[in-house]
Structure formats: C-alpha cells, structure tokens
Scaffold this motif. Sequence first.
Motif, mmCIF file in Angstrom:
data_model
loop_
_atom_site.group_PDB
_atom_site.id
_atom_site.type_symbol
_atom_site.label_atom_id
_atom_site.label_comp_id
_atom_site.label_asym_id
_atom_site.label_seq_id
_atom_site.Cartn_x
_atom_site.Cartn_y
_atom_site.Cartn_z
ATOM 1 N N MET A 1 93.825 -79.338 13.501
ATOM 2 C CA MET A 1 93.210 -78.917 12.241
ATOM 3 C C MET A 1 91.784 -78.479 12.516
ATOM 4 O O MET A 1 90.986 -79.251 13.032
ATOM 5 N N ALA A 2 91.458 -77.241 12.189
ATOM 6 C CA ALA A 2 90.148 -76.677 12.490
ATOM 7 C C ALA A 2 89.103 -77.225 11.551
ATOM 8 O O ALA A 2 89.341 -77.375 10.355
ATOM 9 N N VAL A 3 87.932 -77.586 12.076
ATOM 10 C CA VAL A 3 86.836 -78.113 11.279
ATOM 11 C C VAL A 3 85.614 -77.267 11.528
ATOM 12 O O VAL A 3 85.269 -76.979 12.671
ATOM 13 N N SER A 4 84.929 -76.841 10.434
ATOM 14 C CA SER A 4 83.752 -75.988 10.553
ATOM 15 C C SER A 4 82.652 -76.719 11.281
ATOM 16 O O SER A 4 82.381 -77.893 11.031
ATOM 17 N N GLY A 5 82.003 -76.033 12.206
ATOM 18 C CA GLY A 5 80.889 -76.613 12.934
ATOM 19 C C GLY A 5 81.298 -77.521 14.066
ATOM 20 O O GLY A 5 80.495 -78.284 14.580
ATOM 21 N N CYS A 26 91.184 -87.341 20.032
ATOM 22 C CA CYS A 26 91.453 -86.462 18.890
ATOM 23 C C CYS A 26 90.172 -85.699 18.567
ATOM 24 O O CYS A 26 89.128 -86.315 18.295
ATOM 25 N N GLN A 27 90.249 -84.402 18.571
ATOM 26 C CA GLN A 27 89.050 -83.587 18.359
ATOM 27 C C GLN A 27 88.522 -83.649 16.928
ATOM 28 O O GLN A 27 87.308 -83.759 16.728
ATOM 29 N N PRO A 28 89.382 -83.583 15.897
ATOM 30 C CA PRO A 28 88.849 -83.712 14.529
ATOM 31 C C PRO A 28 88.137 -85.037 14.306
ATOM 32 O O PRO A 28 87.077 -85.087 13.675
ATOM 33 N N CYS A 29 88.720 -86.131 14.845
ATOM 34 C CA CYS A 29 88.087 -87.438 14.679
ATOM 35 C C CYS A 29 86.800 -87.527 15.498
ATOM 36 O O CYS A 29 85.821 -88.153 15.082
ATOM 37 N N GLU A 30 86.800 -86.905 16.691
ATOM 38 C CA GLU A 30 85.623 -86.906 17.532
ATOM 39 C C GLU A 30 84.445 -86.251 16.820
ATOM 40 O O GLU A 30 83.289 -86.676 16.973
ATOM 41 N N CYS A 31 84.741 -85.221 16.022
ATOM 42 C CA CYS A 31 83.669 -84.541 15.273
ATOM 43 C C CYS A 31 83.067 -85.455 14.213
ATOM 44 O O CYS A 31 81.928 -85.252 13.794
ATOM 45 N N ALA A 40 99.111 -85.568 20.061
ATOM 46 C CA ALA A 40 99.778 -84.255 20.035
ATOM 47 C C ALA A 40 98.733 -83.171 20.311
ATOM 48 O O ALA A 40 97.520 -83.442 20.343
ATOM 49 N N PHE A 41 99.250 -81.982 20.522
ATOM 50 C CA PHE A 41 98.374 -80.830 20.787
ATOM 51 C C PHE A 41 98.856 -79.643 19.953
ATOM 52 O O PHE A 41 100.036 -79.284 19.982
ATOM 53 N N CYS A 42 97.966 -79.051 19.169
ATOM 54 C CA CYS A 42 98.309 -77.866 18.362
ATOM 55 C C CYS A 42 97.952 -76.619 19.161
ATOM 56 O O CYS A 42 96.766 -76.365 19.421
ATOM 57 N N GLU A 43 98.984 -75.865 19.563
ATOM 58 C CA GLU A 43 98.742 -74.642 20.334
ATOM 59 C C GLU A 43 98.070 -73.572 19.483
ATOM 60 O O GLU A 43 97.312 -72.750 19.992
ATOM 61 N N THR A 44 98.375 -73.588 18.177
ATOM 62 C CA THR A 44 97.802 -72.573 17.290
ATOM 63 C C THR A 44 96.293 -72.752 17.163
ATOM 64 O O THR A 44 95.526 -71.794 17.247
ATOM 65 N N CYS A 45 95.881 -74.021 16.969
ATOM 66 C CA CYS A 45 94.447 -74.312 16.830
ATOM 67 C C CYS A 45 93.781 -74.577 18.175
ATOM 68 O O CYS A 45 92.554 -74.620 18.260
ATOM 69 N N ASN A 46 94.609 -74.797 19.211
ATOM 70 C CA ASN A 46 94.100 -75.081 20.545
ATOM 71 C C ASN A 46 93.228 -76.342 20.546
ATOM 72 O O ASN A 46 92.093 -76.345 21.024
ATOM 73 N N GLU A 47 93.803 -77.452 19.976
ATOM 74 C CA GLU A 47 93.048 -78.694 19.935
ATOM 75 C C GLU A 47 93.990 -79.896 19.969
ATOM 76 O O GLU A 47 95.152 -79.823 19.543
ATOM 77 N N PHE A 48 93.457 -81.018 20.495
ATOM 78 C CA PHE A 48 94.189 -82.285 20.551
ATOM 79 C C PHE A 48 93.980 -83.030 19.237
ATOM 80 O O PHE A 48 92.862 -83.056 18.705
ATOM 81 N N ILE A 49 95.064 -83.668 18.739
ATOM 82 C CA ILE A 49 94.982 -84.374 17.452
ATOM 83 C C ILE A 49 95.726 -85.710 17.543
ATOM 84 O O ILE A 49 96.695 -85.863 18.299
ATOM 85 N N CYS A 50 95.277 -86.673 16.730
ATOM 86 C CA CYS A 50 95.909 -87.983 16.686
ATOM 87 C C CYS A 50 97.035 -87.977 15.656
ATOM 88 O O CYS A 50 97.269 -86.979 14.966
ATOM 89 N N SER A 51 97.747 -89.090 15.517
ATOM 90 C CA SER A 51 98.890 -89.162 14.598
ATOM 91 C C SER A 51 98.490 -88.932 13.149
ATOM 92 O O SER A 51 99.150 -88.155 12.440
ATOM 93 N N PRO A 52 97.427 -89.597 12.627
ATOM 94 C CA PRO A 52 97.045 -89.345 11.220
ATOM 95 C C PRO A 52 96.652 -87.878 10.972
ATOM 96 O O PRO A 52 97.019 -87.287 9.966
#
Length: 242
Positions: A1-5, A26-31, A40-52
């Motif tokens: 999931m892409a996050v601005s900034g 998880c990149q969104p949580c890291e932000c 998991a890994f989203c190829e579309t967003c090119n980022e690693f994500i956690c279960s939630p």
Amino acid sequence: MAVSGRRKWDDKHSISKQGRQLTFLCQPCECDGDKIEAEAFCETCNEFICSPCLKAHRKLAISKNHVIKSKNEMPKSRKKQKGPCTELCSVHHTEIIKFFCEDHHSVGCGDCMILSHKTCSVKLVNDVSDSYNTSEELVQIRKNMATLLRRISSYQGNILDGIKATDEMREKIMKEIHIFRQEINEYLDNAEADLLKLIDQLTSKQVSQLGHMQKEFESMKTDMRECKDKIMSLQTILINCL
C-alpha cells in the motif's frame, strides 16, 4: 500500500536472523515508526507488507487487484524502480498501466490482467522496459529508422538541388527570351526605318516624275495655243486677200 512521503527502501532495512535468512520489515508500518516483519510482497507497489497491511491492501478498491507474492515467494530484495508510471488505462480509466502481457503484446492495469489475461504470461511494465530497450527487434528498428532518416535527408537534398537547378534554368530562359525580344525589336525597328526610307525615295521620285510630266503638258498646251493663234492669223490674212 503506497503512502505519501514514504522513505526509499533498500536492503539496509532488512533484519538478519542468525546470519542465515533475510527478513524484511513492513514498509507501511516502518513509515509510521513500527518494526513489523513483512509477510508478503506487492509487485504492483514494489513493497513489503505485513499481514494487517495485506488485509487492508486487498480491501481497498485501488489495490485489491494488485499482484501479491506470499512470504515463500517474496524476492530477496526490493526491485529498483525508475519511476512510477502515470499512464492511465484505456479500459479502466481510474487505474494506472502497470503490466505487460507477453502473449498479446499489450499493456494494462491490474483489473485488465485479472479479467482478460488470467492465463497469460504477465510482467511488470518496469521489468519489461529494461530489456525492451536492448531487444534485437528494437535495435533493428532503430537501425532501420536511422537508415530511413539518412535516405530522407538525401532525398531532401536532391529536392533542394532540383529546386535550385529549376530556378537557375528559369532565370536563364527568361534572360534568353529578353535578349531574343530585344533582337526582334531591333530588327523590326531597322526594317521599319528601311521601309520608310524606301517609301520616301519612291514617293519623291514619283512626285518628281509627275511634276516633270505636268510641266511638259503645260508646255504642250502653250505650244498648241500659239499654233492655234498662228492658224487663226493666217486664216484671217487669207480671207482678206480673197
């Protein structure tokens, strides 16, 4: 999931377990300042994500059709992206083009791939673009285009030379026509002068001859009058003698 900034992600954000297995956060949580292991890994967003985050990712309309890799399928590193694609899909106008179908040689969004290319060989546009620039077909196309451009330049040069030669020929013909016209005018002027001179000579001679004849006629008339007078005088003398 892409996050601005969001900060750029690289391998320095991975955690090593006893030096054997790489575990990514998880990149969104890291932000948000949280360090949670990615599942998991989203190829579309090119980022690693956690279960939630994955659950939320699959619920959102904008990302529900993204290509997701499970934990066992996750890449060893996040792929470097040249830049996000901003071209909108021609079918789903609110979605961005992110995929290329090798079977149909067409691009589309996630919805297109799910609906029309489920059984096709699908790749990310960014991945395809890296090899596309060096493909043999593209290299040949570029060579052909360069050859065509050289030919077009050569044809344009020939056209310019032809235009120049045509202009020069036109100037030459116009000059020759002007000279020819001058020669004709000069010839006509000389012919006119000669004809006028000849006419003057003929008329002068004719007038002279007619004048001479007129004098002779006058002389003859005078002689005839004198002869008549003499005859009349002689007749009178003869009558008187009788």
